[in-house]
Design a protein around this motif. Structure first.
Motif, mmCIF file in Angstrom:
data_model
loop_
_atom_site.group_PDB
_atom_site.id
_atom_site.type_symbol
_atom_site.label_atom_id
_atom_site.label_comp_id
_atom_site.label_asym_id
_atom_site.label_seq_id
_atom_site.Cartn_x
_atom_site.Cartn_y
_atom_site.Cartn_z
ATOM 1 N N ASN A 298 -7.924 2.082 -6.844
ATOM 2 C CA ASN A 298 -8.509 3.374 -7.227
ATOM 3 C C ASN A 298 -10.004 3.242 -7.540
ATOM 4 O O ASN A 298 -10.528 3.906 -8.432
ATOM 5 C CB ASN A 298 -7.768 3.954 -8.437
ATOM 6 N N GLY A 299 -10.671 2.339 -6.808
ATOM 7 C CA GLY A 299 -12.114 2.156 -6.972
ATOM 8 C C GLY A 299 -12.512 1.221 -8.086
ATOM 9 O O GLY A 299 -13.700 0.916 -8.242
ATOM 10 N N ARG A 300 -11.555 0.729 -8.856
ATOM 11 C CA ARG A 300 -11.861 -0.165 -9.965
ATOM 12 C C ARG A 300 -11.540 -1.610 -9.587
ATOM 13 O O ARG A 300 -10.475 -1.901 -9.046
ATOM 14 C CB ARG A 300 -11.075 0.231 -11.216
ATOM 15 N N VAL A 301 -12.461 -2.502 -9.901
ATOM 16 C CA VAL A 301 -12.317 -3.909 -9.539
ATOM 17 C C VAL A 301 -11.138 -4.536 -10.274
ATOM 18 O O VAL A 301 -10.961 -4.340 -11.479
ATOM 19 C CB VAL A 301 -13.614 -4.688 -9.862
ATOM 20 N N ALA A 341 -2.948 -3.414 -12.533
ATOM 21 C CA ALA A 341 -3.996 -2.435 -12.222
ATOM 22 C C ALA A 341 -3.400 -1.178 -11.612
ATOM 23 O O ALA A 341 -3.796 -0.052 -11.963
ATOM 24 C CB ALA A 341 -5.010 -3.068 -11.273
ATOM 25 N N PHE A 342 -2.442 -1.339 -10.717
ATOM 26 C CA PHE A 342 -1.821 -0.180 -10.068
ATOM 27 C C PHE A 342 -1.011 0.631 -11.083
ATOM 28 O O PHE A 342 -1.036 1.873 -11.055
ATOM 29 C CB PHE A 342 -0.919 -0.659 -8.925
ATOM 30 N N THR A 346 -1.474 4.673 -12.258
ATOM 31 C CA THR A 346 -0.370 5.596 -11.951
ATOM 32 C C THR A 346 0.487 5.853 -13.197
ATOM 33 O O THR A 346 1.684 6.134 -13.085
ATOM 34 C CB THR A 346 0.518 5.007 -10.832
ATOM 35 N N ALA A 347 -0.148 5.768 -14.343
ATOM 36 C CA ALA A 347 0.598 5.876 -15.605
ATOM 37 C C ALA A 347 1.303 7.219 -15.760
ATOM 38 O O ALA A 347 2.308 7.317 -16.479
ATOM 39 C CB ALA A 347 -0.354 5.643 -16.779
ATOM 40 N N THR A 348 0.822 8.269 -15.101
ATOM 41 C CA THR A 348 1.424 9.595 -15.250
ATOM 42 C C THR A 348 2.582 9.844 -14.277
ATOM 43 O O THR A 348 3.238 10.884 -14.353
ATOM 44 C CB THR A 348 0.363 10.689 -15.039
ATOM 45 N N ILE A 349 2.809 8.903 -13.351
ATOM 46 C CA ILE A 349 3.889 9.077 -12.367
ATOM 47 C C ILE A 349 5.167 8.446 -12.913
ATOM 48 O O ILE A 349 5.159 7.279 -13.315
ATOM 49 C CB ILE A 349 3.518 8.435 -11.021
#
Length: 461
Positions: A298-301, A341-342, A346-349
């Motif tokens: 999501n664009g974050r390293v 990281a993933f 996606t904490a809201t899914i």
């Protein structure tokens, strides 16, 4: 694991040779007498094994042969057991011949005690065909025979271009165990001297030794293109000019079937005596490695141990591509970093219980479906010398499992794998990949349906 099913006496010489130029017994013949500018292999996905299979014509009279595609392996091998292989045009590659000498670790089948056949010839070059899906290998004759590939792809394949003396190895029926139903061998797309890309380029005189691979998802069609054809997809036209390139790397460590330092070694396996005279020469692996330098979610390293991304002096580490590995496999610390990281992004899914071999799974009914697959964060693969990353979208990162459960398709490889990152077939599906062996570079498109086309829409001729 090696198996030798018949009483075959093989002597091996380990002379060190340098592959400085191309030598092939093949001479090309096309339907109209002219050399083709390109030839193709159709590709489909086997649901049961998740392997990618192709079909070509071989032998006299010609018959369709189904084989599993492999980005590794030394060369094409097919089942030559009596009853499985019948042809009036096969010929053994003689011991001491130039092709046999170019197979650095080939030996000589000096005595075969069965009835003469394509798989049992005396004074014939011998090699070790391997099922790379199951890691089972055996010994087999190196022979030549007619091989034909189509020169057009859609709407129907044909006309066919023919190599009248294509070099390959004879396997045995037990070697096909674990392959897709109906497959009688494996077709190597590796950088090996006698793998399909180099043999076909030499046979048909292509201006550049390269091939393009477009793996399909289930119930769709894909393609391998050898030669000088444009990569035309409908709609959208030619994609050959829009590829992003990164260097293809070579693992520096030698891998040989029987490593040894002695000048002469004998192995006794059942009724078979294998005699190896001379030290085995060092041979570089034929796998395709690329220089992964980092990852983003999501664009974050993602914080990774950079040491694991490089290939060390022992050949450990790095990143390679594999068509026989269904899902991407990551060294444990890399796997944990990507999973964590993933999960944060996606904490809201709503989550679902894990489904082996995956760790992070979701209730798919809560995910929107887009042109790029499930609406999840992208994973970016940062590669050497590229202007843009290889972007992995939901269709390539998520795997549909039982019910409506979707899982992040990465697998834990443990703490000490030989290779830190193995990019599996699912992550490559519907991505156009060009393997430029002459330029030692990989071209990639990222996900084609995001560009309003797919592997299924490739056209040639």
């Amino acid at each position: 694991m090696a198996r030798l099913p018949r009483p075959l006496i093989v002597a091996y010489g380990g002379a060190i040779l340098l592959l400085l130029f191309l030598v092939s017994p093949c001479r090309a013949a096309a339907g109209g007498g002219d050399r083709p500018t390109a030839v193709v292999l159709p590709v489909s996905k086997d649901d049961a094994t998740r392997q990618y299979v192709t079909t070509f014509r071989q032998r006299t009279p010609q018959v369709p042969v189904k084989a599993v595609l492999d980005l590794a392996g030394a060369m094409l091998w097919v089942d030559c057991e009596p009853g499985s292989y019948a042809s009036s045009s096969y010929a053994g590659v003689p011991c001491g011949s130039k092709p046999c000498r170019y197979l650095k670790n080939a030996g000589c089948a000096v005595t075969c005690l069965d009835a003469p056949s394509s798989g049992c010839l005396n004074d014939t070059c011998a090699e070790f065909p391997k099922n790379t899906a199951t890691s089972v290998s055996t010994a087999g004759n190196v022979i030549t025979d007619v091989l034909s590939l189509p020169t057009t792809f859609r709407p129907a394949p044909g006309p066919f271009a023919t190599a009248p003396a294509f070099v390959f190895t004879c396997g045995h029926t037990f070697l096909t165990e674990g392959l897709a139903a109906g497959a009688t061998g494996m077709a190597s797309l590796s950088r090996g001297r006698f793998a399909l890309p180099t043999q076909l380029a030499d046979t048909f005189g292509f201006s550049r030794n390269k091939f393009a691979l477009c793996l399909p998802p289930a119930s769709a069609a894909g393609v391998v293109v050898f030669g000088d054809a444009p990569y035309t997809f409908q709609p959208g036209g030619d994609h050959s000019k829009s590829l992003i390139y990164t260097p293809l790397l070579v693992n520096p460590v030698s891998t040989v079937p029987y490593g040894r330092k002695q000048k002469m070694t004998k192995y006794f396996i059942g009724n078979t005596t294998i005699q190896l005279n001379g030290r085995v020469s060092k041979e570089k692996p034929t796998d395709y490695f690329i220089g992964l330098t980092g990852m983003k979610v999501n664009g974050r390293v993602v914080s990774l141990n950079a040491t694991l991304l490089a290939i060390d002096k022992k050949g450990v580490g790095g990143t390679k591509l594999s068509t026989v590995t269904p899902y991407t496999v990551l060294e444990r610390s890399i796997h944990k970093a990507v999973i964590d990281a993933f999960a944060r992004e996606t904490a809201t899914i709503p989550r679902a219980p894990a489904v082996e071999p995956f760790e992070l799974c979701y209730d798919g009914s809560n995910l929107r479906t887009t042109r790029a697959g499930p609406a999840v964060p992208t994973i970016e693969l940062m590669l050497q010398n590229t202007a843009a990353p290889w972007v992995v979208v939901g269709a390539n990162s998520m795997v549909a499992t039982k019910g409506s459960v979707l899982c992040l398709g990465v697998v834990d490889a443990g703490t000490e794998p030989q290779t830190s990152v193995v990019i599996g077939g699912h992550m490559m599906e519907d991505n156009l990949l060009e393997f430029d062996l002459e330029g030692s570079r990989l071209g990639f498109s990222s996900y084609l349906p995001s560009q309003l086309t797919s592997c299924n829409n490739f056209r040639l001729g």
